[in-house]
Each structure stands twice: as C-alpha cells, then as structure tokens.
Write a protein that holds these residues in place. Structure first.
Motif, mmCIF file in Angstrom:
data_model
loop_
_atom_site.group_PDB
_atom_site.id
_atom_site.type_symbol
_atom_site.label_atom_id
_atom_site.label_comp_id
_atom_site.label_asym_id
_atom_site.label_seq_id
_atom_site.Cartn_x
_atom_site.Cartn_y
_atom_site.Cartn_z
ATOM 1 N N ASN A 275 0.640 -1.286 -0.278
ATOM 2 C CA ASN A 275 0.167 -0.118 -0.016
ATOM 3 C C ASN A 275 1.270 0.724 0.038
ATOM 4 O O ASN A 275 2.233 1.066 1.254
ATOM 5 N N SER A 276 0.528 1.786 -0.762
ATOM 6 C CA SER A 276 1.421 3.038 -1.153
ATOM 7 C C SER A 276 1.078 4.648 -0.223
ATOM 8 O O SER A 276 2.514 5.294 -0.053
ATOM 9 N N ARG A 277 0.442 3.814 0.689
ATOM 10 C CA ARG A 277 0.079 5.243 1.136
ATOM 11 C C ARG A 277 0.755 4.326 3.042
ATOM 12 O O ARG A 277 0.631 5.265 3.885
ATOM 13 N N VAL A 278 1.131 3.523 2.826
ATOM 14 C CA VAL A 278 1.597 3.593 4.336
ATOM 15 C C VAL A 278 3.240 3.676 4.236
ATOM 16 O O VAL A 278 4.119 3.102 3.916
ATOM 17 N N GLU A 279 3.393 4.075 5.365
ATOM 18 C CA GLU A 279 5.161 4.422 5.323
ATOM 19 C C GLU A 279 6.020 3.169 6.036
ATOM 20 O O GLU A 279 5.438 3.257 7.703
ATOM 21 N N GLN A 280 6.418 2.406 5.134
ATOM 22 C CA GLN A 280 7.547 1.609 6.175
ATOM 23 C C GLN A 280 9.107 1.927 6.427
ATOM 24 O O GLN A 280 9.824 2.361 5.878
ATOM 25 N N SER A 281 8.785 1.492 7.728
ATOM 26 C CA SER A 281 10.173 1.426 8.304
ATOM 27 C C SER A 281 11.179 -0.565 8.913
ATOM 28 O O SER A 281 10.424 -0.855 9.192
ATOM 29 N N VAL A 282 12.417 -0.629 8.575
ATOM 30 C CA VAL A 282 12.535 -2.074 9.586
ATOM 31 C C VAL A 282 13.559 -1.308 10.707
ATOM 32 O O VAL A 282 14.688 -0.087 9.946
ATOM 33 N N GLU A 283 13.856 -2.056 11.047
ATOM 34 C CA GLU A 283 14.674 -2.093 12.532
ATOM 35 C C GLU A 283 14.948 -3.527 12.575
ATOM 36 O O GLU A 283 14.853 -4.235 13.492
ATOM 37 N N VAL A 284 16.301 -3.552 11.909
ATOM 38 C CA VAL A 284 17.026 -4.406 12.885
ATOM 39 C C VAL A 284 18.216 -5.095 14.112
ATOM 40 O O VAL A 284 18.479 -4.121 14.755
ATOM 41 N N LEU A 285 17.405 -5.965 14.531
ATOM 42 C CA LEU A 285 17.696 -5.804 15.959
ATOM 43 C C LEU A 285 19.050 -7.282 15.968
ATOM 44 O O LEU A 285 18.369 -8.895 15.134
#
Length: 535
Positions: A334-344
């Motif tokens: 969905n282009s309206r969702v801001e995605q982020s990833v946190e590598v732990l």
C-alpha cells in the motif's frame, strides 16, 4: 453504476479512443483522451436501443444488460486522468467495448437507498470505479488491487443492485454466494452485505468453522436454504438471499444437505489467491459445481495478486471476464503506508523496542480513538506479548488460532470500536479485515512470506488514509531467506533498507504451497475443461 455498452460502434470505436499494448500475451486497453470531441458527439447521438445492443457472437447474457447505466457520463479527459493517476489497466475480452469508469458517485445508476451506503466516502476507489460498470452490465469480472482498496463494495453494490432490480434469474432462495478464506473476513463481509440489504428486506447468512453447526443449520433452514426443509418467514422478516462463508464449512453443510446452492447465479470468490494457495482449490471446485451453470451465472473474482493458479480457476469458472488491475498483477505494498525496518541483533530487545514505539506513537494504554496492531508469528508468542503488555498496564486484546471463535469475535469487535486500542494477532488478522483508524502496524516477528508482510501492513492506511508500519528483523533462518525480497519491497516504496544489506540480497525462486519449487507460472491457462472420450 455501469456505463452504456457501445457495441454498435464495435472495435473501430475502441481503437479510435484507446491505446493497445501487449502484455502477458493479452491485449490490454488503456483509455486515452484522443478524439475527445468525436467520442462525446457519438455518445449524444446514441439511442437507447443502440446503448443496450449486445453482440450475441460473444455468447454474453443480454437479459442482464442495464439501460442508462451512467448518469452524466464523465468526459474523456477526466477518465484519462483518473486511469493514469491510479495506474488502472482494463483488459477486455474479444467483442467487448470500453465502458467509462464510475469516477464519481453521481454517475452511479442504482437505487437511492443503495447509494446511501456510500455516504461518507468522497469518491469511488479505483477498483470500484473500473469494476462497477462491467459488473452492473452482468459481465464476469476479475478485480486485482492492493489490500484496503474497497473490494467488498466493489462486488457488494452490483450484487444488491442485481436483486433489487430483478435481474437475478432466481426469484426466491439464495442467489448470491460469497466465499472468503477466513472466518473474520466472512463475518465482516456478511455484516457489510446485511447493511446493504436491510433497506430492501434482504438478509444474509454467515457460515464458518470454529463454532457449532447447529445455529448455522437453523439459520439456513429458517431462510429456506436447506434441501431438507423450508423455513417459514414471519411478517416483516427479511428474506435471506445471500450466503457468505468459508470453503470448509460451506462444503460441509452442502454435503449434509442443509445448504442448497442450486439457485446461486451471482458468485464471488474474495481473496482468491489466498484460498488457492492455502489448499482450498478442491473445495472451491466442488462448491462452484453446485451453483447454476456457467451460462446462467455471473462470477466475480477479487484478488490482491493474479498468479497462474488463480488464472487457471478463472479460465474454467468464468465466462469472457473483464479484468481490471489497479497497479500491478503482482502484489505491491500500500503506497499510503510509511514502512520502516529495525534490525535487531538480539531478539530479546523486542519487548523494550515495542513499548518504546507505542510511546512514540502516543498510544494510550486504556484505548482510545487510535489503534495499533501488533503481529506475532506464532500463537504462543502472541499470547506472551499480550500478557507482557497487559502487565505494563495496557488494555490489550489478542487474536489467534488457540482462541475460541466467540473470543476472537469479541476481541476483534472491541478493537474495532476502540474499547481496546491495542491488538496482538497472528496472520489470521493479516487479510481483508477492515478496521478503522489503525494508525500503525508493528511486525513483532517477520511473517513466513513476503506476501503476508504486505497484507499485514495493509491493515493500516485504509480508506485513503495514511499509516505507518514498523518491522523488527533479527535475521533468523526464515527471515534471512526473505531479506532480499523485503529489501526490494522497501526499495520500490522509496524507503530505507540499509540495515538489511548485511544479509544475502538474493530473491527466492517463486514457489507454490502445493507444487513447491516445481511450480511454473509461464504455462498458459487452459481455455476450459478437457473432455475425455472413451471408446
């Protein structure tokens, strides 16, 4: 909401007002604003008889064609801008002319009471705009769009319009069947269709597993859907014309003779890709065989993707379908969702980071207007995270397979109405569920497939709103194998994925849950069932 068929002008008109290109071996038509004045003049000159002409060589169902489908049809320029803005591609079968999409609710010619269901929405969603016209003309339709795109109303409005206007060949009993992959989605769809049908005295019955059959059997018998008995309708009681259910329970009740589908002439397969990939194909085939024959049935398929398995099913159980694709046949986020990833590096930090993100999102412990959905991979993990958050004072619910169906429905309802502002769930909540005001999705554990990831984050950013997704990624065995695909999704969305680069960036070969690595998507779909003659 459908547009007038312009069959009399044939394909010459289509060629003048459209641009064609080859893709996947099929011709796709994209409406352009060329010859705008010519097209609009032709529309004014059309008579009502010309508008409803049908090419019988295509073996379509002329009895279901609607007159004056659009009111105040949009201009070619408006149509062209709409299609370009939303990257809509409409693939037409041979002999079928273009129909203008419904880009405003004022263009929709359905009963006013049915239009009231659209109050509160600004305009049709792209998938609604380009499937409504063809569906209201009685054609089979394939709708492909991202999650949260309004697919329920895309098939729900034409379904009710069909009953209310008397287009259905079935004057009593059940004529509409919707098959969905999960209990929650079936219940949600049932509620939506029930609300649509209420002003017209049309009721829906939901049948799904996880609860005793007795109550559902009684509802079917009361509705007169059973082969073993006809129920009596009380004065003022709504007439049941719709059944919504999951494949397993539908098949179960059908085989027991308490769910008669012989009158179904409007069939919907919702989330078709999910059902086929999860092994429901044989059940679906048996169910469809109990409905009206192909020539007497309108079949709608909606999916987030269009893999070969879905194409094969469509080729057998649909008739010259119109295919409307919003974006791509492939699953996209969905282009309206801001995605982020946190590598732990240490998975034990997840609890601390989860609470930190909840604080950053200004989430209220006691619920409220905003909702946050946390996804875990396993049922026990979901229970543990729920207990941890509750011990910290959060009002939190859970949704997973170890819960009873009543408990699952209660947790979902409390989350929807804001009593519980935080829900920890497994992937049973990843698809189709329309929950208002979910501000963020947090992937506590990465799912088993990239498709499930995209469906998970599709629970936010719905209804034209924006949302946020936060994903914890530890590089465990199954996660490491998906790092390359995950990075591709982030890259295509324009989001940062630097932390993933320490993992292999290879993209796993496409597989199917049934056919495994031997699955091929380049085999052309058969045109229909092959008859074998024994001498």
């Amino acid at each position: 909401m459908a547009d007038a068929i312009e069959e009399s002008s044939g394909q010459n008109s289509t060629e003048k007002n459209s641009k064609k290109r080859k893709r996947d071996g099929k011709t796709e038509t994209i409406v352009q604003d060329e010859d705008k004045s010519v097209k609009e003049k032709k529309k004014k000159k059309k008579t009502s008889s010309e508008d409803t002409a049908v090419d019988l060589s295509t073996n379509e169902r002329p009895k279901e064609v609607r007159n004056s489908v659009l009111v105040d049809s949009p201009s070619s320029a408006d149509i062209s801008a709409f299609l370009k803005k939303h990257a809509i591609t409409v693939t037409l079968p041979p002999g079928v002319s273009d129909i203008s999409p419904v880009i405003a609710f004022g263009h929709l010619d359905v009963p006013q009471d049915l239009k009231k269901a659209l109050d509160g929405f600004n305009e049709p969603t792209p998938i609604q705009a380009c499937t409504w016209p063809h569906a209201l003309q009685g054609r089979d339709v394939v709708g492909i769009a991202e999650t949260g795109s309004g697919k329920t109303l895309a098939f729900g409005i034409p379904a009710l319009a069909r009953l209310v206007s008397g287009q259905s060949s079935q004057t009593s009993g059940v004529s509409i069947l919707v098959v969905a992959p999960t209990r929650e989605l079936a219940i949600q769809t049932h509620e939506t269709l029930s609300d649509l049908g209420k002003p017209f005295g049309i009721a829906s019955v939901a049948i799904f597993g996880g609860v005793p059959k007795d109550g559902q059997i009684q509802m079917l018998q009361r509705a007169g859907v059973s082969q073993n008995g006809r129920g009596k309708k009380s004065k003022g009681e709504a007439v049941t014309r719709i059944v919504v259910g999951t494949p397993g329970r539908i098949l179960d009740l059908m085989q027991e003779g308490v769910c008669d589908l012989s009158g179904v002439d409007y069939l919907v397969l919702d989330e078709a890709d999910r059902m086929l990939d999860k092994g429901f194909e044989n059940d679906i085939r048996q169910i469809i065989q109990q409905t009206k024959p192909l020539q007497e049935r309108q079949t709608m398929m909606f999916s987030a993707t269009w893999p070969e398995a879905v194409r094969r099913l469509a080729s057998i159980f649909q008739r010259n379908p119109v295919r409307a694709t919003v974006g791509s046949d492939d699953l996209t986020a969905n282009s309206r969702v801001e995605q982020s990833v946190e590598v732990l590096d240490d998975g034990r930090r997840k609890d601390t980071r989860l609470v930190s993100h909840l604080n950053a999102l200004s989430h209220k412990k006691k619920g409220g207007d905003t909702r946050v959905l946390v996804f875990a991979l396993y049922k026990k993990e979901a229970s543990r995270v729920e207990s941890m958050l509750r011990s910290l004072g959060y009002t939190v619910g859970a949704l997973h397979g170890d819960m009873t169906q009543n408990a699952r429905m209660d947790a979902l309802e409390k989350f929807k109405n804001g009593t519980t502002g935080l829900l920890v769930a497994t992937d049973v909540a990843a698809r189709g569920l329309d929950i208002p005001d979910v501000v963020a999705v947090i992937n506590y554990t990465f799912p088993l497939t990239i498709e499930d990831y995209i469906h998970r984050i599709g629970r936010t950013g719905r209804g034209g709103k924006t949302g946020k997704s936060i994903t914890f990624f530890t590089g465990d065995d199954h996660e490491r194998a998906l790092a390359g695909e995950f990075a591709r999704v982030l890259r295509e969305g324009g989001f940062e994925y630097e932390g993933l680069k320490k993992f292999p960036m290879t993209i796993k070969k496409k597989e199917h849950s049934v056919y495994g690595a031997f699955y091929r998507d380049d085999i052309p779909a058969p045109k229909g069932p092959t008859k074998i003659k024994f001498s």
